[in-house]
Design an enzyme around this catalytic site. Structure first.
Site, PDB file in Angstrom:
ATOM      1  N   ARG A   1     -13.005  -9.130   2.780  1.00 43.10           N
ATOM      2  CA  ARG A   1     -12.485  -9.065   4.157  1.00 43.10           C
ATOM      3  C   ARG A   1     -13.625  -9.155   5.174  1.00 43.10           C
ATOM      4  O   ARG A   1     -13.483  -9.772   6.238  1.00 43.10           O
ATOM      5  CB  ARG A   1     -11.666  -7.776   4.356  1.00 43.10           C
ATOM      6  CG  ARG A   1     -10.313  -7.879   3.654  1.00 43.10           C
ATOM      7  CD  ARG A   1      -9.437  -6.638   3.785  1.00 43.10           C
ATOM      8  NE  ARG A   1      -8.197  -6.857   3.048  1.00 43.10           N
ATOM      9  CZ  ARG A   1      -6.960  -6.819   3.554  1.00 43.10           C
ATOM     10  NH1 ARG A   1      -6.792  -6.516   4.816  1.00 43.10           N
ATOM     11  NH2 ARG A   1      -5.905  -7.060   2.817  1.00 43.10           N
TER      12      ARG A   1
ATOM     13  N   ARG B   1       0.866  -1.182   0.000  1.00 43.61           N
ATOM     14  CA  ARG B   1       0.000   0.000   0.000  1.00 43.61           C
ATOM     15  C   ARG B   1       0.902   1.232   0.000  1.00 43.61           C
ATOM     16  O   ARG B   1       2.071   1.139   0.349  1.00 43.61           O
ATOM     17  CB  ARG B   1      -0.853   0.049   1.276  1.00 43.61           C
ATOM     18  CG  ARG B   1      -1.862  -1.066   1.360  1.00 43.61           C
ATOM     19  CD  ARG B   1      -2.592  -1.020   2.708  1.00 43.61           C
ATOM     20  NE  ARG B   1      -3.474  -2.177   2.820  1.00 43.61           N
ATOM     21  CZ  ARG B   1      -3.684  -2.830   3.966  1.00 43.61           C
ATOM     22  NH1 ARG B   1      -3.080  -2.450   5.076  1.00 43.61           N
ATOM     23  NH2 ARG B   1      -4.502  -3.865   3.982  1.00 43.61           N
TER      24      ARG B   1
ATOM     25  N   ARG C   1     -10.445   3.415   6.561  1.00 43.80           N
ATOM     26  CA  ARG C   1      -9.008   3.288   6.328  1.00 43.80           C
ATOM     27  C   ARG C   1      -8.663   3.592   4.871  1.00 43.80           C
ATOM     28  O   ARG C   1      -7.594   4.114   4.573  1.00 43.80           O
ATOM     29  CB  ARG C   1      -8.540   1.876   6.720  1.00 43.80           C
ATOM     30  CG  ARG C   1      -7.046   1.739   6.726  1.00 43.80           C
ATOM     31  CD  ARG C   1      -6.588   0.450   7.347  1.00 43.80           C
ATOM     32  NE  ARG C   1      -6.906  -0.700   6.487  1.00 43.80           N
ATOM     33  CZ  ARG C   1      -6.634  -1.963   6.786  1.00 43.80           C
ATOM     34  NH1 ARG C   1      -6.058  -2.240   7.944  1.00 43.80           N
ATOM     35  NH2 ARG C   1      -6.945  -2.941   5.962  1.00 43.80           N
TER      36      ARG C   1
HETATM   37  N1  ATP Z   1     -10.732   1.744  18.735  1.00 46.51           N
HETATM   38  C1  ATP Z   1     -10.808   2.292  17.525  1.00 46.51           C
HETATM   39  N2  ATP Z   1     -11.803   3.167  17.250  1.00 46.51           N
HETATM   40  C2  ATP Z   1     -11.904   3.717  16.015  1.00 46.51           C
HETATM   41  N3  ATP Z   1     -11.068   3.471  14.997  1.00 46.51           N
HETATM   42  C3  ATP Z   1     -10.071   2.621  15.217  1.00 46.51           C
HETATM   43  C4  ATP Z   1      -9.887   1.976  16.475  1.00 46.51           C
HETATM   44  N4  ATP Z   1      -8.815   1.175  16.397  1.00 46.51           N
HETATM   45  C5  ATP Z   1      -8.323   1.299  15.132  1.00 46.51           C
HETATM   46  N5  ATP Z   1      -9.091   2.169  14.425  1.00 46.51           N
HETATM   47  C6  ATP Z   1      -8.941   2.528  13.010  1.00 46.51           C
HETATM   48  O1  ATP Z   1      -9.440   1.434  12.252  1.00 46.51           O
HETATM   49  C7  ATP Z   1      -8.701   1.311  11.032  1.00 46.51           C
HETATM   50  C8  ATP Z   1      -8.187  -0.131  10.942  1.00 46.51           C
HETATM   51  O2  ATP Z   1      -7.169  -0.295  11.929  1.00 46.51           O
HETATM   52  P1  ATP Z   1      -5.898  -1.205  11.660  1.00 46.51           P
HETATM   53  O3  ATP Z   1      -5.331  -0.891  10.326  1.00 46.51           O
HETATM   54  O4  ATP Z   1      -5.039  -1.044  12.846  1.00 46.51           O
HETATM   55  O5  ATP Z   1      -6.601  -2.616  11.609  1.00 46.51           O
HETATM   56  P2  ATP Z   1      -5.954  -4.071  11.499  1.00 46.51           P
HETATM   57  O6  ATP Z   1      -6.699  -4.941  12.418  1.00 46.51           O
HETATM   58  O7  ATP Z   1      -4.501  -3.990  11.671  1.00 46.51           O
HETATM   59  O8  ATP Z   1      -6.290  -4.428   9.993  1.00 46.51           O
HETATM   60  P3  ATP Z   1      -5.574  -5.487   9.004  1.00 46.51           P
HETATM   61  O9  ATP Z   1      -5.773  -6.825   9.586  1.00 46.51           O
HETATM   62  O10 ATP Z   1      -6.295  -5.315   7.725  1.00 46.51           O
HETATM   63  O11 ATP Z   1      -4.142  -5.126   8.880  1.00 46.51           O
HETATM   64  C9  ATP Z   1      -7.616   2.337  11.063  1.00 46.51           C
HETATM   65  O12 ATP Z   1      -8.006   3.425  10.270  1.00 46.51           O
HETATM   66  C10 ATP Z   1      -7.524   2.744  12.546  1.00 46.51           C
HETATM   67  O13 ATP Z   1      -7.109   4.061  12.698  1.00 46.51           O
HETATM   68  N1  LIG Z   2      -1.249 -16.136   8.801  1.00 50.90           N
HETATM   69  C1  LIG Z   2      -0.713 -14.930   8.618  1.00 50.90           C
HETATM   70  N2  LIG Z   2      -1.514 -13.858   8.550  1.00 50.90           N
HETATM   71  C2  LIG Z   2      -0.944 -12.660   8.393  1.00 50.90           C
HETATM   72  C3  LIG Z   2       0.451 -12.501   8.323  1.00 50.90           C
HETATM   73  N3  LIG Z   2       0.714 -11.186   8.170  1.00 50.90           N
HETATM   74  C4  LIG Z   2      -0.462 -10.543   8.174  1.00 50.90           C
HETATM   75  N4  LIG Z   2      -1.460 -11.423   8.314  1.00 50.90           N
HETATM   76  C5  LIG Z   2      -2.891 -11.166   8.384  1.00 50.90           C
HETATM   77  O1  LIG Z   2      -3.353 -10.876   7.100  1.00 50.90           O
HETATM   78  C6  LIG Z   2      -4.506 -10.057   7.217  1.00 50.90           C
HETATM   79  C7  LIG Z   2      -4.459  -8.956   6.216  1.00 50.90           C
HETATM   80  O2  LIG Z   2      -3.397  -8.085   6.429  1.00 50.90           O
HETATM   81  P1  LIG Z   2      -3.237  -6.769   5.540  1.00 50.90           P
HETATM   82  O3  LIG Z   2      -1.937  -6.176   5.940  1.00 50.90           O
HETATM   83  O4  LIG Z   2      -3.269  -7.199   4.107  1.00 50.90           O
HETATM   84  O5  LIG Z   2      -4.391  -5.896   5.885  1.00 50.90           O
HETATM   85  C8  LIG Z   2      -4.517  -9.545   8.673  1.00 50.90           C
HETATM   86  O6  LIG Z   2      -5.526 -10.265   9.364  1.00 50.90           O
HETATM   87  C9  LIG Z   2      -3.204  -9.933   9.225  1.00 50.90           C
HETATM   88  O7  LIG Z   2      -3.252 -10.248  10.576  1.00 50.90           O
HETATM   89  C10 LIG Z   2       1.273 -13.658   8.424  1.00 50.90           C
HETATM   90  O8  LIG Z   2       2.498 -13.632   8.386  1.00 50.90           O
HETATM   91  N5  LIG Z   2       0.642 -14.850   8.562  1.00 50.90           N
END
Ligand code: ATP
Ligand SMILES: Nc1nc2c(ncn2[C@@H]2O[C@H](COP(=O)(O)O)[C@@H](O)[C@H]2O)c(=O)[nH]1
Length: 426
Positions: free
Chosen positions: A305, A201, A294
């Protein structure tokens, strides 16, 4: 990715031959040739039989493992050959894992699964290695490849705090929580940088948020046992390399993994002992709102998703999978709860189990003898045995891990005199 980001299955030798306890021993290759008839063995540029122990032959049952050093124009490396006494043939095994520095070494059989190799002329921290010849990992790899396999594993002093696996549906805020943790405790936590075949991204940096990889290379590395876990997630391949976790732990930090539920399941089934946390959204509607806000996915990807999120939420209650559930409603409140969870887990306090003051100083130890649980090393730096650090005992009683990662839990202490050492052997 703090906060950009996040498998299945770690990987185990045919062992048909019988082994008589106590029959294994160490002998120089030259002695072996003198004592018994052996087929011709030509190894270009292996130094044989020198005082510096540039090669060893170790007999394990019907096999003799020759650990030697090959030099080519630019560098030297270990050469490993196996003599099968029954068939009177030499086998060149596939050697997995990062190999020792290859200066000069001494070696001894620890048990029927592994050989301890002590490198000289490197720091003590880098000097202890294991050549795995029949561990579960080697057995599994032998099965996969259908040929002989051995694997290196570096010995590391002490134990580390358990890694933390954080899972939850896409958009719930895992990355956001992890980023907060890493910002507040930069020296305590380290992020396991996953591999993925998904495209980066905007603002995602290769090697920081993910290792962005081609599918065929990633699949090949997986087949070679380099991954702790992998999974197909939202249409792409994601995985945690063993190196990603070990390199964080080598820095003395607690490793955080952001992986999906399939990955969490694989890690649970692996030899890695971790804490498993599942992060839930306050509602499905809120999850959808966050994913859309996001702005990193197309509508089609968001729909995929969200579909997968339902399945992941269903699995969050799978018996024995997650240790803790956290609801991420208010971000600050959730973060405080995460911190509480992590500080509660103090059953593995940081401790390196090492009594040696300077593990970085260059060491020149060679193996002197061994008991059931200890191996004694003698310094070759000249001075007589009276200095404490001239004799070391390596305690092997609480080893953990092993190839394809590190062998942790080594304890080393100095021995005051050769008498104490001999007492240990008697
Ligand atoms: N408690 C919260 N309240 C509102 N918004 C939130 C909260 N926590 C995270 N966010 C927002 O939600 C969005 C998704 O968060 P984040 O990217 O950390 O999710 P993730 O679980 O890591 O997703 P992925 O698995 O796709 O990587 C972001 O824009 C973040 O700023
Ligand atoms: N099993 C695994 N899952 C992974 C790994 N790294 C990330 N993730 C999961 O993929 C989704 C999507 O991530 P995104 O960055 O494309 O939004 C998210 O649920 C991550 O937790 C991995 O090494 N192994």
């Amino acid at each position: 990715r703090p906060p950009a980001r996040g498998g299945a299955g770690i990987a185990g030798s045919r062992r048909g031959s019988e082994r008589t306890p106590g029959s294994s021993h160490l002998l120089p290759i030259t002695a072996y040739f003198m004592g018994e008839e052996a087929p011709e063995f030509r190894v270009d540029r292996i130094t044989l039989g020198s005082k510096d122990c540039q090669e060893n032959a170790i007999v394990v049952g019907d096999k003799t493992y020759v650990i030697g050093r090959t030099d080519d124009d630019s560098k030297s490396s270990f050469g490993i050959k196996i003599l099968d006494k029954l068939t009177q043939t030499w086998i060149v095994p596939t050697v997995l894992g990062a190999q020792p520095p290859s200066k000069s070494h001494s070696a001894i059989l620890i048990n029927e699964e592994k050989i301890l190799v002590v490198e000289k002329g490197v720091s003590l921290n880098d000097s202890i290695w294991f050549l795995e010849i029949d561990t579960p990992f080697v057995k599994q790899q032998r099965k996969i490849k259908g040929s002989e396999v051995v694997s290196w594993s570096k010995g590391v002093l002490g134990v580390a705090q358990k890694p933390v696996v954080i899972s939850g549906p896409s958009g719930v805020g895992k990355g956001t929580l992890i980023a907060k943790l890493m910002k507040e405790y930069p020296s305590k936590f380290g992020f396991s940088v996953s591999h993925t075949t998904r495209s980066p991204r905007v603002k995602e940096i290769d090697g920081v948020h993910y290792h962005f990889a081609g599918r065929s290379k990633m699949e090949q590395d997986i087949s070679e046992g380099e991954f702790l876990e992998f999974a197909h997630v939202h249409g792409n391949l994601y995985g945690t390399s063993i190196e990603a976790v070990e390199s964080v732990t080598d820095e003395g930090k607690r490793c955080i993994l952001d992986i999906d539920v399939q990955g969490a399941r694989s890690v649970r089934a692996s030899s890695l002992e971790a804490i498993f946390i599942f992060v839930c959204p306050p509602s499905f509607e809120e999850l959808e709102k966050r994913l859309r806000a996001r702005g990193t996915e197309t509508e089609e990807q968001i729909q995929k998703r969200l579909r997968n999120a339902r399945a992941e939420l269903d699995q969050s209650n799978s018996p024995g999978l997650f240790d803790h559930l956290l609801v991420n409603d208010n971000l600050e409140a959730c973060y405080e709860n995460l911190k509480k969870l992590l500080s509660l887990d103090d059953d593995h306090k940081d401790s390196d189990g090492c009594f040696i003051e300077d593990g970085k100083a260059t060491a020149c130890y060679s193996i002197m003898s061994k008991t059931e649980s200890e191996v004694f090393l003698q310094s070759e730096t000249g001075e007589v045995v009276k200095a404490a650090a001239n004799l070391l005992a390596v305690d092997l009683s609480s080893l953990t891990g092993g190839a394809p990662g590190r062998t942790r839990g080594l304890k080393i202490h100095s021995i005051n005199s050769i008498d104490n050492c001999l007492k240990g052997i008697r």
